[in-house]
Design a protein around this motif. Structure first.
Motif, PDB file in Angstrom:
ATOM      1  N   LEU A  19      26.302 -37.353 -19.281  1.00  0.00           N
ATOM      2  CA  LEU A  19      25.030 -37.173 -19.974  1.00  0.00           C
ATOM      3  C   LEU A  19      23.907 -37.859 -19.204  1.00  0.00           C
ATOM      4  N   ARG A  20      24.164 -39.058 -18.714  1.00  0.00           N
ATOM      5  CA  ARG A  20      23.158 -39.775 -17.930  1.00  0.00           C
ATOM      6  C   ARG A  20      22.829 -39.031 -16.643  1.00  0.00           C
ATOM      7  N   ALA A  21      23.841 -38.495 -15.969  1.00  0.00           N
ATOM      8  CA  ALA A  21      23.614 -37.739 -14.731  1.00  0.00           C
ATOM      9  C   ALA A  21      22.807 -36.477 -15.021  1.00  0.00           C
ATOM     10  N   PHE A  22      23.159 -35.779 -16.098  1.00  0.00           N
ATOM     11  CA  PHE A  22      22.434 -34.559 -16.447  1.00  0.00           C
ATOM     12  C   PHE A  22      20.974 -34.885 -16.763  1.00  0.00           C
ATOM     13  N   GLU A  31      13.383 -30.243  -7.693  1.00  0.00           N
ATOM     14  CA  GLU A  31      13.680 -30.941  -6.434  1.00  0.00           C
ATOM     15  C   GLU A  31      15.158 -31.326  -6.361  1.00  0.00           C
ATOM     16  N   GLY A  32      15.722 -31.698  -7.506  1.00  0.00           N
ATOM     17  CA  GLY A  32      17.109 -32.131  -7.549  1.00  0.00           C
ATOM     18  C   GLY A  32      17.295 -33.496  -6.912  1.00  0.00           C
ATOM     19  N   LEU A  33      18.547 -33.915  -6.838  1.00  0.00           N
ATOM     20  CA  LEU A  33      18.893 -35.211  -6.253  1.00  0.00           C
ATOM     21  C   LEU A  33      20.161 -35.082  -5.436  1.00  0.00           C
ATOM     22  N   THR A  34      20.267 -35.904  -4.408  1.00  0.00           N
ATOM     23  CA  THR A  34      21.518 -35.986  -3.664  1.00  0.00           C
ATOM     24  C   THR A  34      22.483 -36.878  -4.437  1.00  0.00           C
ATOM     25  N   PRO A  35      23.779 -36.727  -4.201  1.00  0.00           N
ATOM     26  CA  PRO A  35      24.741 -37.593  -4.898  1.00  0.00           C
ATOM     27  C   PRO A  35      24.504 -39.076  -4.640  1.00  0.00           C
ATOM     28  N   SER A  36      24.116 -39.435  -3.412  1.00  0.00           N
ATOM     29  CA  SER A  36      23.903 -40.861  -3.125  1.00  0.00           C
ATOM     30  C   SER A  36      22.716 -41.410  -3.907  1.00  0.00           C
ATOM     31  N   THR A  37      21.651 -40.651  -4.017  1.00  0.00           N
ATOM     32  CA  THR A  37      20.493 -41.081  -4.793  1.00  0.00           C
ATOM     33  C   THR A  37      20.856 -41.190  -6.269  1.00  0.00           C
ATOM     34  N   LEU A  38      21.581 -40.198  -6.756  1.00  0.00           N
ATOM     35  CA  LEU A  38      21.998 -40.190  -8.156  1.00  0.00           C
ATOM     36  C   LEU A  38      22.927 -41.365  -8.455  1.00  0.00           C
ATOM     37  N   ALA A  39      23.875 -41.619  -7.569  1.00  0.00           N
ATOM     38  CA  ALA A  39      24.808 -42.742  -7.759  1.00  0.00           C
ATOM     39  C   ALA A  39      24.054 -44.064  -7.794  1.00  0.00           C
ATOM     40  N   GLU A  40      23.065 -44.203  -6.921  1.00  0.00           N
ATOM     41  CA  GLU A  40      22.279 -45.435  -6.889  1.00  0.00           C
ATOM     42  C   GLU A  40      21.459 -45.596  -8.172  1.00  0.00           C
ATOM     43  N   GLN A  41      20.819 -44.512  -8.614  1.00  0.00           N
ATOM     44  CA  GLN A  41      20.015 -44.572  -9.837  1.00  0.00           C
ATOM     45  C   GLN A  41      20.853 -44.951 -11.053  1.00  0.00           C
ATOM     46  N   LEU A  42      22.060 -44.384 -11.131  1.00  0.00           N
ATOM     47  CA  LEU A  42      22.898 -44.566 -12.309  1.00  0.00           C
ATOM     48  C   LEU A  42      23.833 -45.770 -12.210  1.00  0.00           C
ATOM     49  N   GLY A  43      23.981 -46.330 -11.008  1.00  0.00           N
ATOM     50  CA  GLY A  43      24.905 -47.434 -10.823  1.00  0.00           C
ATOM     51  C   GLY A  43      26.350 -47.013 -11.004  1.00  0.00           C
ATOM     52  N   THR A  48      33.490 -41.639  -8.495  1.00  0.00           N
ATOM     53  CA  THR A  48      33.435 -41.390  -9.939  1.00  0.00           C
ATOM     54  C   THR A  48      32.363 -40.362 -10.249  1.00  0.00           C
ATOM     55  N   LEU A  49      31.198 -40.502  -9.621  1.00  0.00           N
ATOM     56  CA  LEU A  49      30.112 -39.555  -9.830  1.00  0.00           C
ATOM     57  C   LEU A  49      30.523 -38.159  -9.396  1.00  0.00           C
ATOM     58  N   SER A  50      31.249 -38.053  -8.302  1.00  0.00           N
ATOM     59  CA  SER A  50      31.706 -36.755  -7.809  1.00  0.00           C
ATOM     60  C   SER A  50      32.527 -36.021  -8.871  1.00  0.00           C
ATOM     61  N   PHE A  51      33.404 -36.738  -9.551  1.00  0.00           N
ATOM     62  CA  PHE A  51      34.205 -36.153 -10.629  1.00  0.00           C
ATOM     63  C   PHE A  51      33.296 -35.633 -11.744  1.00  0.00           C
ATOM     64  N   HIS A  52      32.320 -36.425 -12.136  1.00  0.00           N
ATOM     65  CA  HIS A  52      31.425 -36.033 -13.225  1.00  0.00           C
ATOM     66  C   HIS A  52      30.534 -34.855 -12.833  1.00  0.00           C
ATOM     67  N   LEU A  53      30.065 -34.843 -11.599  1.00  0.00           N
ATOM     68  CA  LEU A  53      29.250 -33.717 -11.136  1.00  0.00           C
ATOM     69  C   LEU A  53      30.063 -32.423 -11.112  1.00  0.00           C
ATOM     70  N   LYS A  54      31.334 -32.535 -10.756  1.00  0.00           N
ATOM     71  CA  LYS A  54      32.210 -31.357 -10.768  1.00  0.00           C
ATOM     72  C   LYS A  54      32.344 -30.808 -12.187  1.00  0.00           C
ATOM     73  N   GLU A  55      32.494 -31.689 -13.166  1.00  0.00           N
ATOM     74  CA  GLU A  55      32.618 -31.253 -14.558  1.00  0.00           C
ATOM     75  C   GLU A  55      31.337 -30.575 -15.042  1.00  0.00           C
ATOM     76  N   LEU A  56      30.184 -31.136 -14.687  1.00  0.00           N
ATOM     77  CA  LEU A  56      28.909 -30.531 -15.075  1.00  0.00           C
ATOM     78  C   LEU A  56      28.689 -29.192 -14.380  1.00  0.00           C
ATOM     79  N   THR A  57      29.127 -29.096 -13.135  1.00  0.00           N
ATOM     80  CA  THR A  57      29.016 -27.836 -12.391  1.00  0.00           C
ATOM     81  C   THR A  57      29.915 -26.779 -13.017  1.00  0.00           C
ATOM     82  N   ASN A  58      31.148 -27.149 -13.342  1.00  0.00           N
ATOM     83  CA  ASN A  58      32.079 -26.202 -13.964  1.00  0.00           C
ATOM     84  C   ASN A  58      31.574 -25.708 -15.316  1.00  0.00           C
ATOM     85  N   ALA A  59      30.812 -26.539 -16.009  1.00  0.00           N
ATOM     86  CA  ALA A  59      30.244 -26.147 -17.301  1.00  0.00           C
ATOM     87  C   ALA A  59      28.975 -25.314 -17.130  1.00  0.00           C
ATOM     88  N   GLY A  60      28.497 -25.183 -15.899  1.00  0.00           N
ATOM     89  CA  GLY A  60      27.302 -24.394 -15.633  1.00  0.00           C
ATOM     90  C   GLY A  60      26.009 -25.129 -15.922  1.00  0.00           C
TER      91      GLY A  60
END
Length: 107
Positions: A19-22, A31-43, A48-60
């Motif tokens: 939810l925080r990543a979304f 503009e979107g964000l790169t995974p490294s920027t997103l990981a830094e913003q969210l701590g 771990t972020l890669s797993f969550h991004l995959k789930e959000l991508t699979n959900a569309g």
């Protein structure tokens, strides 16, 4: 939006890190964000972020695009709006949802 897609989207969002990543991607806009920027913003750790991004991508709910050496993730506003429309239409009978009135307190 079909019921199964709504369930998949809601299930993906029913986890704090996702939810925080979304939300961060919605705020970032097109503009979107790169995974490294997103990981830094969210701590959140990158793996771990890669797993969550995959789930959000699979959900569309988000998309990914390769730009040179980087991946850029963006919120899918079409899917988000379709989910909100589905919830409004099917949970509020097409009417605007309003919160229940607050109970009065005589404290």
């Amino acid at each position: 939006m079909q019921e199964t897609q709504a369930i998949r989207s809601l299930a993906a969002l029913a986890q704090e890190a996702r939810l925080r990543a979304f939300r961060a991607l919605v705020v970032a806009g097109p503009e979107g964000l790169t995974p490294s920027t997103l990981a830094e913003q969210l701590g959140i750790a990158a793996n771990t972020l890669s797993f969550h991004l995959k789930e959000l991508t699979n959900a569309g709910l988000i998309t990914q695009e390769r730009q040179g050496r980087n991946l850029v993730y963006r919120a899918s506003f079409d899917t988000m709006n379709a989910l909100l429309g589905y919830l409004t239409e099917n949970c509020c009978h097409g009417a605007a949802c309003s919160p229940a009135p607050a109970a009065s307190c005589n404290c």
